[in-house]
Design an enzyme around this catalytic site. Structure first.
Site, mmCIF file in Angstrom:
data_model
loop_
_atom_site.group_PDB
_atom_site.id
_atom_site.type_symbol
_atom_site.label_atom_id
_atom_site.label_comp_id
_atom_site.label_asym_id
_atom_site.label_seq_id
_atom_site.Cartn_x
_atom_site.Cartn_y
_atom_site.Cartn_z
ATOM 1 N N TRP A 153 0.772 -1.212 0.083
ATOM 2 C CA TRP A 153 0.012 -0.018 0.054
ATOM 3 C C TRP A 153 0.880 1.319 0.139
ATOM 4 O O TRP A 153 0.260 2.207 -0.281
ATOM 5 C CB TRP A 153 -0.966 -0.046 1.124
ATOM 6 C CG TRP A 153 -0.142 -0.184 2.533
ATOM 7 C CD1 TRP A 153 0.019 -1.505 3.115
ATOM 8 C CD2 TRP A 153 0.639 0.671 3.316
ATOM 9 N NE1 TRP A 153 0.748 -1.548 4.154
ATOM 10 C CE2 TRP A 153 1.236 -0.035 4.379
ATOM 11 C CE3 TRP A 153 0.850 1.778 3.101
ATOM 12 C CZ2 TRP A 153 2.225 0.382 5.252
ATOM 13 C CZ3 TRP A 153 2.010 2.502 4.194
ATOM 14 C CH2 TRP A 153 2.409 1.753 5.089
ATOM 15 N N ASN A 154 2.085 1.123 0.272
ATOM 16 C CA ASN A 154 2.952 2.221 0.331
ATOM 17 C C ASN A 154 3.089 3.328 -0.812
ATOM 18 O O ASN A 154 3.334 4.487 -0.695
ATOM 19 C CB ASN A 154 3.983 2.273 1.328
ATOM 20 C CG ASN A 154 5.152 1.325 0.811
ATOM 21 O OD1 ASN A 154 4.803 0.707 -0.206
ATOM 22 N ND2 ASN A 154 6.304 1.357 1.276
ATOM 23 N N LYS A 177 -2.480 -8.570 -7.722
ATOM 24 C CA LYS A 177 -3.363 -8.390 -6.443
ATOM 25 C C LYS A 177 -2.699 -7.381 -5.760
ATOM 26 O O LYS A 177 -1.728 -7.102 -5.140
ATOM 27 C CB LYS A 177 -3.297 -9.701 -5.540
ATOM 28 C CG LYS A 177 -4.197 -9.716 -4.256
ATOM 29 C CD LYS A 177 -3.838 -10.180 -3.216
ATOM 30 C CE LYS A 177 -3.080 -9.124 -2.255
ATOM 31 N NZ LYS A 177 -3.649 -8.056 -1.604
ATOM 32 N N PRO A 178 -3.414 -6.363 -5.701
ATOM 33 C CA PRO A 178 -2.895 -5.107 -5.044
ATOM 34 C C PRO A 178 -3.275 -5.135 -3.414
ATOM 35 O O PRO A 178 -4.333 -6.016 -3.172
ATOM 36 C CB PRO A 178 -4.114 -3.760 -5.586
ATOM 37 C CG PRO A 178 -5.131 -4.381 -6.187
ATOM 38 C CD PRO A 178 -4.826 -5.848 -6.514
ATOM 39 N N GLU A 253 10.993 -7.935 -3.761
ATOM 40 C CA GLU A 253 11.344 -6.516 -2.804
ATOM 41 C C GLU A 253 10.759 -6.314 -1.616
ATOM 42 O O GLU A 253 9.570 -6.215 -1.451
ATOM 43 C CB GLU A 253 10.743 -5.404 -3.855
ATOM 44 C CG GLU A 253 11.150 -5.555 -5.492
ATOM 45 C CD GLU A 253 12.617 -4.983 -5.422
ATOM 46 O OE1 GLU A 253 13.247 -4.732 -4.478
ATOM 47 O OE2 GLU A 253 13.213 -5.106 -6.652
ATOM 48 N N LEU A 254 11.562 -6.719 -0.667
ATOM 49 C CA LEU A 254 11.313 -6.928 0.654
ATOM 50 C C LEU A 254 11.464 -5.889 1.599
ATOM 51 O O LEU A 254 11.921 -4.825 1.285
ATOM 52 C CB LEU A 254 11.645 -8.394 1.417
ATOM 53 C CG LEU A 254 11.414 -9.454 0.282
ATOM 54 C CD1 LEU A 254 11.949 -10.828 1.073
ATOM 55 C CD2 LEU A 254 9.993 -9.651 -0.027
ATOM 56 N N CYS A 287 10.232 1.745 2.163
ATOM 57 C CA CYS A 287 11.233 0.592 2.364
ATOM 58 C C CYS A 287 12.586 1.081 2.433
ATOM 59 O O CYS A 287 13.426 0.410 3.096
ATOM 60 C CB CYS A 287 11.126 -0.644 1.571
ATOM 61 S SG CYS A 287 11.326 0.029 -0.162
ATOM 62 N N GLU A 384 11.756 -2.292 11.091
ATOM 63 C CA GLU A 384 11.204 -1.243 10.362
ATOM 64 C C GLU A 384 10.395 -0.641 11.284
ATOM 65 O O GLU A 384 9.337 -1.009 11.578
ATOM 66 C CB GLU A 384 10.783 -1.808 9.096
ATOM 67 C CG GLU A 384 11.707 -2.116 7.918
ATOM 68 C CD GLU A 384 10.693 -2.331 6.701
ATOM 69 O OE1 GLU A 384 9.722 -3.461 6.919
ATOM 70 O OE2 GLU A 384 10.958 -1.709 5.569
ATOM 71 N N GLU A 461 14.535 -3.947 -9.754
ATOM 72 C CA GLU A 461 13.323 -3.575 -10.696
ATOM 73 C C GLU A 461 13.620 -2.194 -11.364
ATOM 74 O O GLU A 461 14.306 -1.424 -10.430
ATOM 75 C CB GLU A 461 11.887 -3.232 -9.577
ATOM 76 C CG GLU A 461 11.531 -4.640 -9.304
ATOM 77 C CD GLU A 461 10.221 -4.690 -8.805
ATOM 78 O OE1 GLU A 461 9.658 -3.706 -8.061
ATOM 79 O OE2 GLU A 461 9.150 -5.339 -9.111
HETATM 80 P P1 NAP Z 1 2.705 -7.110 3.451
HETATM 81 O O1 NAP Z 1 1.869 -7.028 4.729
HETATM 82 O O2 NAP Z 1 3.692 -7.855 3.271
HETATM 83 O O3 NAP Z 1 1.695 -6.880 2.288
HETATM 84 C C1 NAP Z 1 2.249 -6.858 1.016
HETATM 85 C C2 NAP Z 1 1.118 -7.430 0.124
HETATM 86 O O4 NAP Z 1 1.306 -8.717 0.342
HETATM 87 C C3 NAP Z 1 -0.376 -7.062 0.320
HETATM 88 O O5 NAP Z 1 -0.790 -6.997 -0.973
HETATM 89 C C4 NAP Z 1 -0.862 -8.037 1.133
HETATM 90 O O6 NAP Z 1 -2.206 -8.385 0.972
HETATM 91 C C5 NAP Z 1 -0.283 -9.355 0.516
HETATM 92 N N1 NAP Z 1 0.098 -10.422 1.529
HETATM 93 C C6 NAP Z 1 -0.068 -10.496 3.001
HETATM 94 N N2 NAP Z 1 -0.152 -11.825 3.335
HETATM 95 C C7 NAP Z 1 -0.008 -12.516 2.082
HETATM 96 C C8 NAP Z 1 -0.181 -14.054 2.049
HETATM 97 N N3 NAP Z 1 0.212 -14.650 2.984
HETATM 98 N N4 NAP Z 1 -0.040 -14.386 0.835
HETATM 99 C C9 NAP Z 1 -0.011 -13.757 -0.224
HETATM 100 N N5 NAP Z 1 0.036 -12.120 -0.187
HETATM 101 C C10 NAP Z 1 -0.072 -11.772 1.003
HETATM 102 O O7 NAP Z 1 3.594 -5.704 3.440
HETATM 103 P P2 NAP Z 1 3.033 -4.173 3.687
HETATM 104 O O8 NAP Z 1 2.849 -3.667 5.204
HETATM 105 O O9 NAP Z 1 1.809 -3.984 2.767
HETATM 106 O O10 NAP Z 1 4.023 -3.264 3.061
HETATM 107 C C11 NAP Z 1 5.155 -2.720 3.876
HETATM 108 C C12 NAP Z 1 6.357 -3.776 3.742
HETATM 109 O O11 NAP Z 1 6.707 -3.675 2.180
HETATM 110 C C13 NAP Z 1 7.672 -3.024 4.105
HETATM 111 O O12 NAP Z 1 8.240 -4.248 4.746
HETATM 112 C C14 NAP Z 1 8.417 -2.439 3.141
HETATM 113 O O13 NAP Z 1 9.745 -2.407 3.637
HETATM 114 C C15 NAP Z 1 7.975 -3.539 2.118
HETATM 115 N N6 NAP Z 1 8.344 -2.806 0.818
HETATM 116 C C16 NAP Z 1 9.438 -3.179 0.057
HETATM 117 C C17 NAP Z 1 9.661 -2.364 -1.027
HETATM 118 C C18 NAP Z 1 10.827 -2.953 -1.789
HETATM 119 O O14 NAP Z 1 11.039 -2.514 -3.128
HETATM 120 N N7 NAP Z 1 11.883 -3.578 -1.186
HETATM 121 C C19 NAP Z 1 8.772 -1.280 -1.372
HETATM 122 C C20 NAP Z 1 7.708 -1.193 -0.741
HETATM 123 C C21 NAP Z 1 7.519 -1.728 0.246
HETATM 124 P P3 NAP Z 1 -3.323 -7.481 2.043
HETATM 125 O O15 NAP Z 1 -3.037 -5.977 1.713
HETATM 126 O O16 NAP Z 1 -4.570 -7.840 1.884
HETATM 127 O O17 NAP Z 1 -2.703 -7.822 3.400
#
Ligand code: NAP
Length: 483
Positions: A153-154, A177-178, A253-254, A287, A384, A461
């Site tokens: 979402w960020n 899947k957003p 990308e974690l 991130c 984080e 990316e």
């Molecule tokens: P997240 O909880 O991992 O969610 C990311 C995506 O994964 C969402 O679409 C989420 O769906 C989905 N998801 C959650 N559980 C899942 C599962 N068991 N199976 C499949 N999909 C699943 O992360 P977030 O809180 O949205 O985003 C923040 C994180 O992203 C931070 O750790 C940040 O550092 C990282 N990030 C990394 C980068 C990079 O380029 N390295 C860029 C941006 C963000 P729902 O929304 O429905 O939960």
């Protein structure tokens, strides 16, 4: 429904059709708590249908010329750019970031579409000098096939276009899947793609509240040849495991835990500006945000004072209000995490230099904060923060800085500030990360490779590398050359 949300679809997109459902979930404005729209809560069956559509569209899309695909992508870029203002308003309403940042993200998101439209034409193979007179060796690049993408979402537009644009430019088709918090931006951008002429099934958007179920289908379906995920390390590891049985290619990308190192020989003004840009953008929810600000003893007090002064000038409020620099955090869980990290740090001896509490703008607003005297044992530098809190850690020597910086399972980004060119180069080489900003707090753009090492992920990316992620190399050996 909210006025701006009304302008764009609130239905999922499968095989070129807008798909509704009796089961929906609400989308909220984090600044006000208002429900702005609801979108279909799709499940495993719909995910399969979307993969069917992507798979059916693949033969036609993958055999178009790169130039034909580029023409559609360029039209898409133009349409997104023309809608910058309404997309930015939608983004701020749905995600919370200040309007100026949303406008910048629309431009950043669009830039991937333009870049990959052009880069797709340069998916060159090689001719390799032969080792046997009767044979010739050639490699060609071909699209991987059906791709699935899961996004956070960020950055609700850029994290989608950074995957979709290279995939489509390479000749792949895709199912996205957003994040459940920000589906509207995804649907808005997809509508503009449809308007630009993307054929049915080439781009599909599955909205859901049941991410694990949809994610499992993406990982287990053998027709999906690649999964690209941006999100937390925790979820990335689940997906990595789930993809093992079908041996999928992965881009992950974690999470990050970026160190920002300020040496005694830094330009103080430049270091403060860099820290402000890296730390407080998107209210600290990126991130690559500086998660640990490591400051050498000689400059520590001056840097802390100057940072506090700059932070105290930031205006907190709803992102749509002019002048806002810090919007709301995404959820009450995010606020609870920031509060817990600050409280743990204070309990262990850190000092709040400014902020350190909720802001009275509303329950999801946290005051931009600086916490000093942080030490490596505190959770605030191990996890984080994902909020507008700068954690300052003091160090003495260059070797200490490198050791502290690398003492984490993550390795996404790092920043360093020094006027000594030799030191800047030396330390940049020693940091275990995928990206380093030297005397610079913002480095992302469409032409460079973005990504991490260690538990921050796999693959890159953006840039030429970003296209490569969606291509397979096929080697062809041509025999019988001798007369
Ligand atoms: P997240 O909880 O991992 O969610 C990311 C995506 O994964 C969402 O679409 C989420 O769906 C989905 N998801 C959650 N559980 C899942 C599962 N068991 N199976 C499949 N999909 C699943 O992360 P977030 O809180 O949205 O985003 C923040 C994180 O992203 C931070 O750790 C940040 O550092 C990282 N990030 C990394 C980068 C990079 O380029 N390295 C860029 C941006 C963000 P729902 O929304 O429905 O939960």
């Amino acid at each position: 429904m909210n006025m701006i949300a009304k302008k764009f679809p609130n239905a999922a997109l499968i095989d070129g059709e807008w798909v509704t459902s009796n089961k929906t979930f609400p989308v909220y404005d984090p600044a006000t708590g208002e429900e702005i729209a609801s979108v279909p809560d799709l499940g495993a069956k719909d995910a399969l249908r979307a993969i069917d559509a992507a798979n059916s569209a693949l033969p036609t899309w993958s055999t178009k010329t790169a130039k034909e695909r580029a023409a559609i992508l360029k039209r898409w870029f133009d349409l997104v750019t023309a809608e910058t203002e309404s997309l930015a308003q939608l983004m701020t309403t749905e995600q919370g970031k200040p309007l100026a940042e949303s406008r910048a993200e629309v431009a950043y998101g669009a830039s991937f579409i333009e870049w990959f439209a052009e880069e797709g034409k340069r998916a060159y193979g090689r001719t390799i000098p032969t080792t046997v007179a009767s044979k010739r060796y050639i490699t060609i690049k071909q699209p991987i096939g059906v791709v699935a993408a899961i996004t956070p979402w960020n950055f609700p537009i850029a994290m989608i276009t950074r995957k979709v644009a290279p995939a489509l430019a390479a000749g792949c088709t895709i199912v996205v899947k957003p994040a459940a918090e920000t589906p509207l931006c995804a649907l808005a951008v997809a509508k503009l793609g449809k308007d630009a002429g993307l054929p049915p099934g080439v781009l599909n958007i599955v909205t859901t509240k049941d991410a694990p179920a949809v994610g499992k289908v993406f990982c287990e379906d053998p027709r999906v040849r690649k999964l690209s995920f941006t999100g937390s390390t925790e979820v990335g590891k689940i997906l990595y495991r789930q993809c093992a049985d079908t041996v999928k290619k992965l881009t992950l990308e974690l999470g990050g835990n970026a160190p920002l190192v300020v040496f005694d020989d830094a330009d103080l003004e430049q270091a403060v500006a860099g820290a402000m840009a890296s730390k407080y953008r998107n209210a600290g929810q990126t991130c690559v945000c500086a998660n640990r600000i490591l400051v050498q003893s000689g400059i520590y007090d001056g840097f802390a004072a100057a940072l506090v002064k700059a932070v105290n000038k930031l205006t907190v409020g709803p992102g749509l209000e002019p002048g806002t620099a810090i919007g709301p955090l995404i959820s009450s869980e995010a606020i609870a995490k920031v509060e817990a990290l600050v409280s743990d740090a204070v309990k262990k001896g850190a000092k709040v230099l400014t902020g350190g509490t909720l802001d009275n703008a509303g329950p999801l607003f946290y005051r931009p904060s600086v916490v000093g005297d942080v030490t490596a044992d505190m959770s605030i530098v191990q996890e984080e923060i994902f909020g507008p809190v700068a954690a300052l850690v003091r160090f003495d020597t260059e070797a200490d800085a490198v050791k502290l910086a690398n003492d984490t399972p993550f390795g996404l980004a790092a920043y360093l500030f020094s006027q000594n060119l030799g030191r800047a180069w030396r330390v940049a080489e020693k940091l275990d990360v995928g990206m380093v900003g030297v005397n610079e707090g913002i480095f992302s753009n469409e032409v460079v490779p973005f990504g991490g090492v260690k538990e921050s992920g796999l693959g890159r990316e953006g840039g030429a590398e970003g296209l490569e992620e969606y291509l397979e190399t096929k080697y062809i050996c041509l025999g019988g050359i001798d007369a």
